[in-house]
Write a protein that holds these residues in place. Structure first.
Motif, short mmCIF file in Angstrom:
data_model
loop_
_atom_site.label_atom_id
_atom_site.label_comp_id
_atom_site.label_asym_id
_atom_site.label_seq_id
_atom_site.Cartn_x
_atom_site.Cartn_y
_atom_site.Cartn_z
N VAL A 39 0.84 -1.20 0.00
CA VAL A 39 0.00 0.00 0.00
C VAL A 39 0.87 1.25 0.00
O VAL A 39 2.10 1.19 0.12
CB VAL A 39 -0.96 0.02 1.21
CG1 VAL A 39 -1.85 -1.22 1.20
CG2 VAL A 39 -0.20 0.11 2.53
N ALA A 40 0.22 2.41 -0.10
CA ALA A 40 0.94 3.68 -0.09
C ALA A 40 1.54 3.95 1.30
O ALA A 40 1.01 3.49 2.32
CB ALA A 40 0.00 4.81 -0.46
N ALA A 41 2.61 4.71 1.31
CA ALA A 41 3.27 5.04 2.58
C ALA A 41 2.35 5.85 3.48
O ALA A 41 2.52 5.87 4.70
CB ALA A 41 4.55 5.81 2.30
N PRO A 70 7.32 0.58 0.37
CA PRO A 70 5.87 0.62 0.14
C PRO A 70 5.51 0.34 -1.32
O PRO A 70 6.39 0.16 -2.18
CB PRO A 70 5.52 2.06 0.52
CG PRO A 70 6.75 2.84 0.13
CD PRO A 70 7.92 1.92 0.40
N ASN A 71 4.21 0.30 -1.59
CA ASN A 71 3.70 0.24 -2.97
C ASN A 71 4.29 -0.88 -3.82
O ASN A 71 4.54 -0.69 -5.01
CB ASN A 71 3.95 1.59 -3.67
CG ASN A 71 2.98 2.65 -3.24
OD1 ASN A 71 1.80 2.38 -3.03
ND2 ASN A 71 3.48 3.86 -3.07
N SER A 72 4.52 -2.04 -3.22
CA SER A 72 5.05 -3.21 -3.95
C SER A 72 6.37 -2.91 -4.66
O SER A 72 6.64 -3.46 -5.73
CB SER A 72 4.01 -3.70 -4.97
OG SER A 72 2.79 -4.02 -4.37
N GLN A 73 7.19 -2.03 -4.08
CA GLN A 73 8.47 -1.67 -4.71
C GLN A 73 9.39 -2.89 -4.85
O GLN A 73 10.13 -3.01 -5.81
CB GLN A 73 9.17 -0.59 -3.88
CG GLN A 73 8.56 0.78 -4.00
CD GLN A 73 9.26 1.80 -3.13
OE1 GLN A 73 10.26 1.50 -2.48
NE2 GLN A 73 8.73 3.01 -3.09
N GLY A 76 5.18 -7.78 -5.33
CA GLY A 76 3.73 -7.62 -5.33
C GLY A 76 3.08 -8.65 -4.42
O GLY A 76 3.75 -9.48 -3.79
N ASP A 77 1.75 -8.62 -4.37
CA ASP A 77 0.98 -9.55 -3.53
C ASP A 77 1.36 -11.00 -3.76
O ASP A 77 1.47 -11.78 -2.82
CB ASP A 77 -0.52 -9.38 -3.83
CG ASP A 77 -1.15 -8.32 -2.94
OD1 ASP A 77 -0.51 -7.93 -1.96
OD2 ASP A 77 -2.27 -7.90 -3.26
N GLU A 82 6.61 -15.68 -0.76
CA GLU A 82 7.74 -16.50 -1.20
C GLU A 82 9.06 -15.81 -0.82
O GLU A 82 10.00 -16.47 -0.36
CB GLU A 82 7.68 -16.70 -2.72
CG GLU A 82 8.82 -17.52 -3.30
CD GLU A 82 8.77 -17.61 -4.82
OE1 GLU A 82 9.75 -18.13 -5.39
OE2 GLU A 82 7.78 -17.16 -5.42
N ALA A 83 9.11 -14.50 -1.01
CA ALA A 83 10.32 -13.74 -0.68
C ALA A 83 10.62 -13.80 0.82
O ALA A 83 11.78 -13.91 1.22
CB ALA A 83 10.15 -12.28 -1.11
#
Length: 335
Positions: A39-41, A70-73, A76-77, A82-83
């Motif tokens: 999500v956004a900061a 933030p923001n899937s930098q 992503g979902d 996994e990461a």
């Protein structure tokens, strides 16, 4: 001869000093902790992550450095779990609805009309059973650290009336990907449609779906109230997050680091949850003031009718979630 001896001595001293400085620098280097979210900061979750960074680095000066993405930098979902398990990131905060492949117990938060309000959710999450759910995925390598709020969900439709279960029969509702949420609408004779959050506004605007369920803040920021006629104050479900980490990494931390991070997480959780409550109330008032959608309040009799209609859903998932978990959640309604 003496000159060559002095040169060798100087070189030896240089190497020794260099090695010592490198060892000192390595010893002093802080532990890097990567906190990734989608999500956004500026969102409550984003602000909570920044508060955790602030508190953790203050509690453990020079020992840890928290890097917030933030923001899937980073991921992503679909990739962040996994990461985390691979150790590429140390903390993430997915929605509770996204854990059903790791444990079915957390589906309790999707059960409709189970909690009276956010205070009841708080009491359940703070209870022995609620805290126990944080460790319900340890066998899968996942350790829960805290619950962070988004808020209670409200129902909205493009119809004029939305007070009783029969009012949504035959309507199409957008849902997150969740077996419980799908069962919820099928039980009421409605048609659930799984759509990405980013697609909801257009789907409502064009009539692809007739209604949706969301928190006040999500409804306002996505302008969903502009393409719906009615929003009922149902508080029928909870959209929350769990801040999680890799269980092996967490258990392997030095005691002082783990204690400092735990304290920082407690402070960040209090901050983020208060912020979420304030923002939801603010956006509730903004939607009411805008006047695009009519806001309906349910009576005690209305809520009782919804609860009665939803009981089969509770029973359907009782075996997966656990009767003890559902009963503990129900007990949280008694303040």
């Amino acid at each position: 001869m003496q000159s060559r001896t002095l040169t060798r001595l100087a070189l030896a001293l240089g190497i020794s000093l260099s090695t010592g400085l490198m060892a000192t620098a390595a010893q002093a280097a802080p532990m890097i902790i990567k906190f990734s979210h989608v999500v956004a900061a500026t969102a409550p979750k984003g602000q909570g992550a920044l508060k955790f960074k602030e508190l953790a680095e203050a509690a453990l000066p020079g020992k840890v450095e928290v890097q917030v993405f933030p923001n899937s930098q980073l991921f992503g979902d679909g990739k962040e779990m996994e990461a985390l398990l691979l150790g590429d990131v140390q903390m993430i905060a997915p929605s509770l609805s996204k854990f059903d492949r790791y444990t079915k117990k957390l589906q309790v938060f999707d059960l409709p009309f189970l909690f009276d309000d956010m205070d009841a959710v708080d009491r359940f999450q703070a209870s022995e059973v609620g805290q126990g759910l944080l460790d319900s995925m340890k066998s899968k390598g996942i350790k829960g650290l805290a619950y962070w709020h988004n808020g209670m969900k409200q129902l909205s439709t493009n119809k004029d009336k939305l007070t009783r279960p029969e009012d949504i029969k035959g309507l199409k509702f957008r849902i997150q990907s969740s077996d419980v949420l799908e069962a919820q609408f099928r039980q009421l004779g409605a048609n659930p449609q799984k759509l990405a959050f980013s697609e909801v506004y257009q789907a409502l605007q064009t009539g692809v779906v007739d209604g949706q369920e969301n928190t006040w803040s999500n409804i306002y920021t996505q302008k969903l109230h502009e393409v719906q006629k009615t929003i009922a104050i149902t508080n029928h479900g909870d959209i929350d997050y769990m801040v999680i980490t890799n269980a092996g990494w967490w258990d392997g931390l030095p005691d002082d680091i783990r204690a400092g991070l735990s304290k920082a997480m407690a402070g960040a959780t209090e901050y983020a949850n208060k912020l979420a409550a304030d923002i939801n109330e603010r956006d509730h008032q903004r939607i009411a003031k805008a006047g695009a959608a009519k806001i309906q309040t349910l009576s005690k009799e209305d809520v009782a009718a919804w609860r009665k209609a939803m009981k089969p859903v509770w029973e359907k998932f009782e075996g997966q979630i656990g009767k003890d978990v559902i009963e503990a959640a129900q007990a949280s309604n008694k303040s």
